[in-house]
Scaffold this active site. Structure first.
Site, mmCIF file in Angstrom:
data_model
loop_
_atom_site.group_PDB
_atom_site.id
_atom_site.type_symbol
_atom_site.label_atom_id
_atom_site.label_comp_id
_atom_site.label_asym_id
_atom_site.label_seq_id
_atom_site.Cartn_x
_atom_site.Cartn_y
_atom_site.Cartn_z
ATOM 1 N N ASP A 135 1.193 -1.654 -0.099
ATOM 2 C CA ASP A 135 0.480 0.289 -0.292
ATOM 3 C C ASP A 135 0.697 1.229 -0.155
ATOM 4 O O ASP A 135 2.264 1.030 0.322
ATOM 5 C CB ASP A 135 -0.837 -0.152 1.242
ATOM 6 C CG ASP A 135 -2.010 0.641 1.406
ATOM 7 O OD1 ASP A 135 -2.036 1.650 0.146
ATOM 8 O OD2 ASP A 135 -2.887 1.748 2.540
ATOM 9 N N PHE A 153 -5.174 4.217 0.301
ATOM 10 C CA PHE A 153 -6.918 3.337 0.079
ATOM 11 C C PHE A 153 -5.616 2.816 -0.990
ATOM 12 O O PHE A 153 -6.578 3.047 -1.782
ATOM 13 C CB PHE A 153 -7.881 4.365 0.054
ATOM 14 C CG PHE A 153 -7.706 5.493 0.946
ATOM 15 C CD1 PHE A 153 -8.010 5.098 1.732
ATOM 16 C CD2 PHE A 153 -8.279 6.508 0.969
ATOM 17 C CE1 PHE A 153 -7.923 5.205 3.291
ATOM 18 C CE2 PHE A 153 -7.898 7.620 2.354
ATOM 19 C CZ PHE A 153 -8.593 6.800 2.527
ATOM 20 N N HIS A 154 -4.500 1.962 -1.083
ATOM 21 C CA HIS A 154 -3.859 1.513 -2.346
ATOM 22 C C HIS A 154 -3.981 0.456 -2.215
ATOM 23 O O HIS A 154 -2.348 0.138 -3.094
ATOM 24 C CB HIS A 154 -2.793 2.299 -2.891
ATOM 25 C CG HIS A 154 -2.838 4.138 -3.824
ATOM 26 N ND1 HIS A 154 -2.612 4.796 -3.943
ATOM 27 C CD2 HIS A 154 -4.494 4.209 -3.738
ATOM 28 C CE1 HIS A 154 -2.812 5.658 -4.259
ATOM 29 N NE2 HIS A 154 -4.019 5.788 -4.400
ATOM 30 N N PRO A 155 -4.586 -0.494 -1.619
ATOM 31 C CA PRO A 155 -3.801 -1.926 -1.343
ATOM 32 C C PRO A 155 -3.612 -2.615 -2.618
ATOM 33 O O PRO A 155 -4.999 -2.869 -3.552
ATOM 34 C CB PRO A 155 -5.423 -2.681 -0.409
ATOM 35 C CG PRO A 155 -6.421 -2.077 -0.643
ATOM 36 C CD PRO A 155 -5.987 -0.097 -1.294
#
Length: 539
Positions: A299, A474-476
């Site tokens: 992330d 918010f970039h998993p």
């Protein structure tokens, strides 16, 4: 296709998740009228006003109407804090609640994927799939297309203070860039966004709505997938709950998991596909050993530095009165412009933490507003937020189920800042942000550091301070990674290794995180899978 009795054995493809990727797949696969598709979505319709008003992301995150309401485990690198971890639970998925920034990443990202053994995933291979669905405001060019389903527009407002930051960055070698999406995003510029005249544009509008007019697509909302149905090493269907009933949907072809980086590995593990030791401990029969399921979680961690300014218009002062709020609402109601049309970030920069880097490893999101943390009230004084994140972190986490109950969220562990290199880059990031704010172009605004605060000076002090203020962007990605090594979950055709009848198509298949925002790369992944399995879907 409204007859519930036709669920069993009636579909060529079952897509799990009507999010960023699932809506694309539903559209492309049903272009062939002979292909029958069932699309299952655990959330509700996106017919909700805060989905469509761009600033509404503030009211969609942390709202069970649109959010899975997940949290991370306590993070040692964040001084024991647990982070809210929003994931879209609604038609359009995260494209209904995200920051709307259009970003492809760097050419080197995808060339690295190819070097890792993922044939067909280099920059030259994936660019046609970015172009396929694009509807770019500037029309057709070498790097952009018009007329597609995925709208890309300029933002509808400007701020003098952000222009001053761009002028100041030039003093330190960060030069203006016209296009962040030509494979090299180094420089500064104003983000392009996925909007349509000041209204959010999600994949439900762009891809799913047109497809829902076709008789060969059935969409079920509030359909919670429990597990896959296996016959030996072949996936035959999906068991799910819908309005109080447990139903089985069977396929003559394939199940396509598009449930995202947290829920796709969750569904595999609930189905007995994953690490044998973990599944056995939970009492789940091991149907297929796959050591990489839920591993490789990556992330982007953003460090939110805040600077108080003078002589500047910022959203803090505009919105901190009833009259100001009324004016903002009226402006949006009449013109779909103004602060309510804002993406979370308006201005961005890509640069290097060290000149020796071949490509930028830092991304800045700069906003004409400030809070103590996302969702808190705006500060009562004019200020800007200068967020910076490490684009290619070394810290790797995991996401695994802890129970057989599919209503319980997985144990999400990012291990932020666990790698010493990530700590070093975090320190460099804060120092670089401070330096940029000393630019002559910013002198009229008299920037004064609020967060983390000038009292933090040594490297050790800054690592501690970053642990208190940093948060997810918010970039998993990466939990069902693509590759050929023993920890790879899917092959370059996105088929789960060792199984028939199941593929994964979402951010979880990324072997390494891209150097930028992740929504449009997920659309590309879905386009590419559709191109692999449907002749009508090729670019």
């Amino acid at each position: 296709m409204k007859d519930a009795a036709r669920l069993a054995g009636d579909y060529d493809y079952i897509i799990v998740g009507a999010g960023t990727a699932g809506c694309v797949l539903a559209n492309r696969l049903t272009e062939d009228p002979k292909t029958r598709v069932l699309l299952l979505e655990a959330g509700k319709s996106d017919n909700y006003h805060w989905v469509h008003i761009p600033v509404g992301y503030l009211y969609c995150i942390g709202n069970p109407r649109t959010d899975w309401m997940m949290k991370t485990a306590p993070e040692a690198g964040l001084n024991g804090r647990s982070l809210t971890y929003p994931r879209g639970k609604v038609l359009g998925g995260c494209s209904s609640v995200n920051g709307m920034i259009y970003m492809r990443g760097q050419a080197a990202d995808y060339d690295h994927w190819r070097q890792l053994g993922n044939t067909g995933w280099g920059w030259d291979d994936v660019l046609p799939y970015f172009l396929k669905s694009e509807d770019h405001h500037a029309g057709d060019s070498e790097m952009h297309r018009s007329g597609g389903e995925w709208k890309v527009q300029k933002q509808k407002l400007s701020w003098d203070i952000l222009q001053a930051v761009q002028d100041g960055a030039k003093e330190f070698g960060i030069l203006p860039r016209d296009d962040f999406n030509d494979g090299n995003n180094e420089g500064s510029g104003f983000f392009e966004v996925n909007q349509n005249n000041g209204v959010r544009w999600n994949t439900a509008k762009g891809f799913l709505r047109p497809a829902m007019k076709r008789p060969n697509l059935r969409v079920l909302t509030e359909a919670m997938t429990e597990h896959l149905i296996l016959d030996g090493k072949t996936v035959r269907g999906v068991r799910f709950r819908h309005r109080g009933k447990v139903l089985d949907a069977m396929t003559n072809g394939e199940v396509l998991l598009a449930a995202g980086s947290i829920n796709s590995p969750k569904i595999l593990e609930m189905s007995g596909i994953g690490r044998g030791d973990l599944l056995t401990d939970l009492g789940i029969p091991v149907r297929h050993e796959s050591a990489g399921v839920g591993e490789n979680l990556q992330d982007h961690l953003q460090i939110r530095t805040v600077f108080r300014v003078q002589n500047a218009k910022t959203l803090n002062t505009i919105a901190n009165s009833l009259l100001g709020k009324a004016r903002i609402a009226l402006q949006y109601g009449l013109t779909q412009s103004g602060p309510m049309s804002m993406a979370p970030s308006q201005f961005g920069m890509f640069t290097k933490s060290d000149p020796s880097m071949e490509t930028p490893d830092l991304e800045y999101h700069i906003q004409p507003l400030s809070t103590d943390k996302l969702g808190d009230p705006l500060h009562p004084f004019p200020a800007i937020t200068v967020s910076v994140c490490n684009l290619r972190p070394d810290s790797i986490g995991s996401s695994h189920i802890t129970t057989q109950d599919c209503d319980i969220q997985p144990d999400i562990r990012l291990n932020y800042l666990s790698a010493s290199r990530d700590q070093a880059i975090a320190v460099k990031s804060v120092k670089q942000a401070r330096k940029i704010m000393t630019a002559k172009a910013l002198e009229p605004y008299q920037p004064e550091e609020i967060l983390p605060g000038p009292k933090f000076q040594s490297d050790a002090e800054l690592v501690e301070a970053v642990g208190d203020i940093a948060t997810t962007i918010f970039h998993p990605v990466g939990t069902c990674k693509m590759g050929t090594d023993p920890k790879a979950v899917v092959d370059p055709q996105l088929r789960v290794h060792g199984l028939e009848g199941v593929r994964v198509a979402d951010a979880s298949v990324m072997p390494k995180i891209v150097s930028g925002n992740t929504a449009s790369p997920v659309i590309m992944i879905a386009e590419k899978l559709a191109g692999m399995i449907g002749k009508t879907a090729k670019p």
